[in-house]
Scaffold this motif. Structure first.
Motif, short mmCIF file in Angstrom:
data_model
loop_
_atom_site.label_atom_id
_atom_site.label_comp_id
_atom_site.label_asym_id
_atom_site.label_seq_id
_atom_site.Cartn_x
_atom_site.Cartn_y
_atom_site.Cartn_z
N LEU A 90 0.82 -1.21 0.00
CA LEU A 90 0.00 0.00 0.00
C LEU A 90 0.86 1.27 0.00
N GLU A 91 1.95 1.23 0.75
CA GLU A 91 2.87 2.37 0.78
C GLU A 91 3.50 2.60 -0.60
N LYS A 92 3.85 1.53 -1.26
CA LYS A 92 4.44 1.63 -2.59
C LYS A 92 3.44 2.22 -3.58
N VAL A 93 2.20 1.75 -3.53
CA VAL A 93 1.15 2.27 -4.41
C VAL A 93 0.89 3.75 -4.10
N ARG A 94 0.86 4.11 -2.83
CA ARG A 94 0.64 5.50 -2.43
C ARG A 94 1.73 6.41 -2.98
N LYS A 95 2.99 5.95 -2.90
CA LYS A 95 4.11 6.75 -3.40
C LYS A 95 4.02 6.90 -4.92
N GLN A 96 3.61 5.85 -5.61
CA GLN A 96 3.46 5.93 -7.07
C GLN A 96 2.36 6.91 -7.45
N ILE A 97 1.27 6.90 -6.71
CA ILE A 97 0.17 7.82 -7.00
C ILE A 97 0.59 9.25 -6.71
N GLU A 98 1.33 9.48 -5.64
CA GLU A 98 1.80 10.83 -5.29
C GLU A 98 2.77 11.39 -6.33
N SER A 99 3.53 10.52 -6.95
CA SER A 99 4.55 10.98 -7.91
C SER A 99 3.93 11.40 -9.25
N ILE A 100 2.68 11.08 -9.47
CA ILE A 100 2.01 11.42 -10.74
C ILE A 100 1.66 12.88 -10.79
#
Length: 100
Positions: A90-100
């Motif tokens: 979940l943390e990895k997905v959150r970071k990917q979404i934030e980087s967009i």
């Protein structure tokens, strides 16, 4: 021993060896239990090592209890590990979404 080559009758059921019997009768050593037998042909009384059904049941249930405890511990470890992995994903997905 005559019971290996002859038919025999159990004269005394399987019982725990006393401390004196444990020192004097060699058949007590393997299991701690003996039974008195009477050989049919030679008419000799001898002792034979045996296993107590009550003791075997006790050992079996101790084994089952131990395995249940081990299974419970590993089940808890699996659940904890799964939560850690889910959190990381979940943390990895959150970071990917934030980087967009």
């Amino acid at each position: 021993p005559c019971w290996r080559v002859e038919d025999f009758v159990v004269a005394q059921e399987c019982a725990r060896c006393s401390s004196f019997q444990a020192k004097t009768i060699a058949e007590c050593n393997p299991t701690g239990f003996i039974e008195k037998i009477n050989c049919a042909t030679s008419k000799r009384d001898e002792f034979k090592s045996c296993r107590s059904a009550v003791m075997e049941a006790h050992v079996f249930w101790r084994f089952v209890g131990t395995m249940m405890c081990v299974a419970a511990v590993f089940a808890v470890l699996v659940v904890c590990r799964q939560r850690v992995l889910d959190r990381k994903a979940l943390e990895k997905v959150r970071k990917q979404i934030e980087s967009i």
